[in-house]
Motif scaffolding. Structure first.
Motif, mmCIF file in Angstrom:
data_model
loop_
_atom_site.group_PDB
_atom_site.id
_atom_site.type_symbol
_atom_site.label_atom_id
_atom_site.label_comp_id
_atom_site.label_asym_id
_atom_site.label_seq_id
_atom_site.Cartn_x
_atom_site.Cartn_y
_atom_site.Cartn_z
ATOM 1 N N ASP A 72 59.820 29.004 23.576
ATOM 2 C CA ASP A 72 58.775 28.145 23.028
ATOM 3 C C ASP A 72 59.172 27.691 21.610
ATOM 4 O OD1 ASP A 72 56.369 27.104 22.013
ATOM 5 O OD2 ASP A 72 55.181 28.487 23.250
ATOM 6 N N GLU A 122 57.554 27.083 19.067
ATOM 7 C CA GLU A 122 56.827 27.792 17.989
ATOM 8 C C GLU A 122 57.546 29.078 17.574
ATOM 9 O OE1 GLU A 122 53.035 29.460 19.239
ATOM 10 O OE2 GLU A 122 54.119 30.929 20.446
ATOM 11 N N THR A 123 58.398 29.614 18.467
ATOM 12 C CA THR A 123 59.062 30.885 18.154
ATOM 13 C C THR A 123 60.401 30.668 17.452
ATOM 14 O OG1 THR A 123 60.313 30.967 20.213
ATOM 15 C CG2 THR A 123 58.088 31.899 20.266
ATOM 16 N N GLU A 124 60.786 29.390 17.261
ATOM 17 C CA GLU A 124 62.139 29.125 16.767
ATOM 18 C C GLU A 124 62.482 29.832 15.449
ATOM 19 O OE1 GLU A 124 63.802 25.107 17.022
ATOM 20 O OE2 GLU A 124 65.001 25.633 15.255
ATOM 21 N N ALA A 143 60.560 35.560 23.202
ATOM 22 C CA ALA A 143 61.508 34.477 22.917
ATOM 23 C C ALA A 143 62.812 35.037 22.348
ATOM 24 C CB ALA A 143 60.893 33.478 21.947
ATOM 25 N N GLN A 188 56.772 35.931 20.299
ATOM 26 C CA GLN A 188 58.037 35.827 19.560
ATOM 27 C C GLN A 188 59.036 36.877 20.039
ATOM 28 O OE1 GLN A 188 57.540 34.845 15.154
ATOM 29 N NE2 GLN A 188 55.432 35.244 15.758
#
Lengths: 258, 190, 190
Positions: C67, C69-71, B10, B7
């Motif tokens: 990614d 999933e990191t949104e 990202a 994370q």
């Protein structure tokens, strides 16, 4: 000496002291170089007319009619430094007493300023090197992906009034009224009014000159009056004659047509 | 890489500004210790020569940057250098602003001995300096920006080398002093 | 990751647009086969759930993205949920799309009497309208989104305000469409 800082990579100077345009053509460069050059007698400060620089500056200031305080201060700082330097150079050692400055002290002060500048000049070199060393590290500069630029569906709450949609579509359903252009070309002379005016003259005077019909009127009114006369002539309400080009026009009511 | 580290990557990937640890911590909803660990994991994974992307500590935060080894290829693709070089005058103004923290144009003129309006305007346009209020004499003051720190790879202004490191050495000073004195004597003799 | 793959990552990292394989190949100065292999290596390393960044094959080439999933974390850090007031042009386009259910850009241009590319692009970017197929003439059609309904507090498009105030008869969308087009043509003719 030129007080203009010639920057190769910068846009044209637009304001302030850079517009001063004093060109003594003997010096352009930073402080310690100036001092060194003067001390080495590459430039003779005694031959640089500081008063002229000040006069040119004041004249320019007057012509501009406004004072850029920032630029003015910069100018004063620089001219003061030059004056100080020049006065020291002009005074022989013995007379320095009057200034309460021993030659030794003057030298120390000048030296301090030169050293100060040199430190920043070296720091600038270090910055150049730092920047060069960092050139390989590129940072990403891309806009956020669209889904992150908008409100998340779950988090969204009411932000707009639906009535604004009804108003918008309502406006589109109407054909708007004719565009009012009166403000663009305000017609102050009305043909109808001029027609009435001429008819009035025809009734009361039977015969009159064009000059009488437009006495005291502006060009627009004169033109419209001529147009009214043409209109009445066409309708057979009057006849007119002009005995010579640019001569007076005499207007006569046409009995038969009336 | 564990989820927290992913994370972090990202977030840094999408951010156009360096991100401070506190901001990461808030967005992740976890303590600074965990964030520090995650950042360390990222730093190890993204070490130079590994993935083409590296972690940088700049301007009080973290940022991702491409690995310098890839610069020739990136430059061929984008056909432009990262940052146009600075002129000597711009670098001097920038150094003065960086070391003094806040400085006005007249102060810079006093130090440099020349009018500095033009290089200052260029630096401001390039986002390397910005206005920060007025001095007590009313002159507009300038300071360097976070972009300056980012482009120069500085974690903070304190990471600049000490100004005293640029002190001209004793020999040079002595030489200057003698030159000044000699010139003074010449003047007196005239 | 081998050097070629690292350079691919760095190039994609620094490009805000997708990069075509041919561009990669030219910047790297090597053949398409080697580039394909490098891209494959990148794709495997940057698979979802690995590093927080993934490789995407999109129209026009390759791009890096965070990614999915990191949104949530990225959104907490960066997304500024802005709902700025709508301009008159945006409100009109949106109203047309909402009341007519589906509409193409040429139709909107005819109704409004002006080219409406810019407000439509803004509405699409803000997620208020979206594409929904093509008309029988091949023009892309747009409709409002679920986000639009949420932002206007509407349960469905049927809860849009009645138009009786403006046009008592225009109940049916087809009728409304024709009226709007007629009004638009008259406006342009003036």
């Amino acid at each position: 000496m030129s007080l203009v800082d010639h920057e190769q990579h910068s846009p044209e100077p637009t304001d302030g002291m850079t517009a001063l345009g004093i060109s003594l053509d003997v010096f352009e460069g930073p402080f310690d170089l100036l001092v060194t050059l003067i001390l080495n007698e590459d430039i003779d400060l005694l031959e640089v007319h500081l008063a002229e620089i000040v006069l040119t500056y004041v004249e320019r200031l007057e012509a501009r009619g406004e004072l850029d305080l920032e630029a003015a201060t910069e100018f004063l700082v620089l001219i003061a430094a030059l004056l100080e330097l020049k006065s020291r150079l002009m005074l022989p050692g013995e007379e320095m007493d009057g200034l309460d400055l021993e030659p030794q002290e003057a030298v120390e002060e000048l030296l301090a300023r030169m050293l100060d500048y040199r430190r920043y000049r070296s720091a600038a070199e270090a910055l150049h090197e730092l920047l060069a060393a960092e050139q390989g590290y590129r940072f990403r500069s891309a806009p956020l992906p669209p889904e992150l630029r908008r409100v998340a569906l779950d988090a969204a709450g009411k932000a707009y009034e639906p009535s604004l949609l009804a108003d918008a579509i309502g406006g589109l359903l109407r054909t708007p009224p004719k565009v009012d252009t009166s403000h663009l070309n305000r017609v102050t002379v009305s043909l109808e009014r001029r027609l009435a005016h001429v008819r009035e003259l025809l009734t009361t005077r039977r015969s009159f000159s064009f000059d009488e019909a437009v006495a005291g009127a502006d060009r627009m009114t004169q033109a419209v009056t001529l147009f009214a006369l043409l209109e009445l002539y066409k309708g057979g309400e009057l006849t007119w004659k002009q005995s010579e080009p640019f001569g007076p026009i005499q207007i006569q009511a046409q009995e038969a047509a009336r | 890489m564990n989820p927290l580290a992913r994370q972090v990557v990202a977030m840094l990937f999408n951010s156009s500004q360096p991100v401070a640890e506190a901001e990461l911590s808030e967005a992740l909803g976890c303590g600074e210790t965990e964030v520090s660990q995650a950042v360390e994991e990222v730093e190890q994974a993204l070490v130079e020569g590994q993935l083409g992307i590296v972690l940088r500590r700049v301007a009080g935060g973290y940022a991702l940057a491409s690995d310098p080894e890839t610069e020739p290829a990136v430059r061929r693709l984008l056909a432009k250098p990262r940052t146009p070089p600075l002129s000597q005058a711009q670098a001097e103004c920038l150094a003065i602003a960086a070391y003094l923290r806040r400085v006005s144009r007249p102060e810079i003129a006093r130090i440099r001995g020349v009018n500095s309006e033009s290089p200052m305007a260029t630096l401001e346009e390039r986002g390397l300096i910005e206005e920060c209020g007025r001095s007590r004499f009313g002159a507009i003051q300038y300071r360097t920006t976070p972009l300056f720190q980012k482009l120069f790879g500085l974690e903070s202004l304190d990471s600049l080398p000490e100004l005293s490191e640029f002190e001209p050495d004793a020999e040079e000073q002595q030489e200057l002093r003698e030159k000044l004195l000699r010139a003074g004597e010449q003047r007196v003799a005239q």
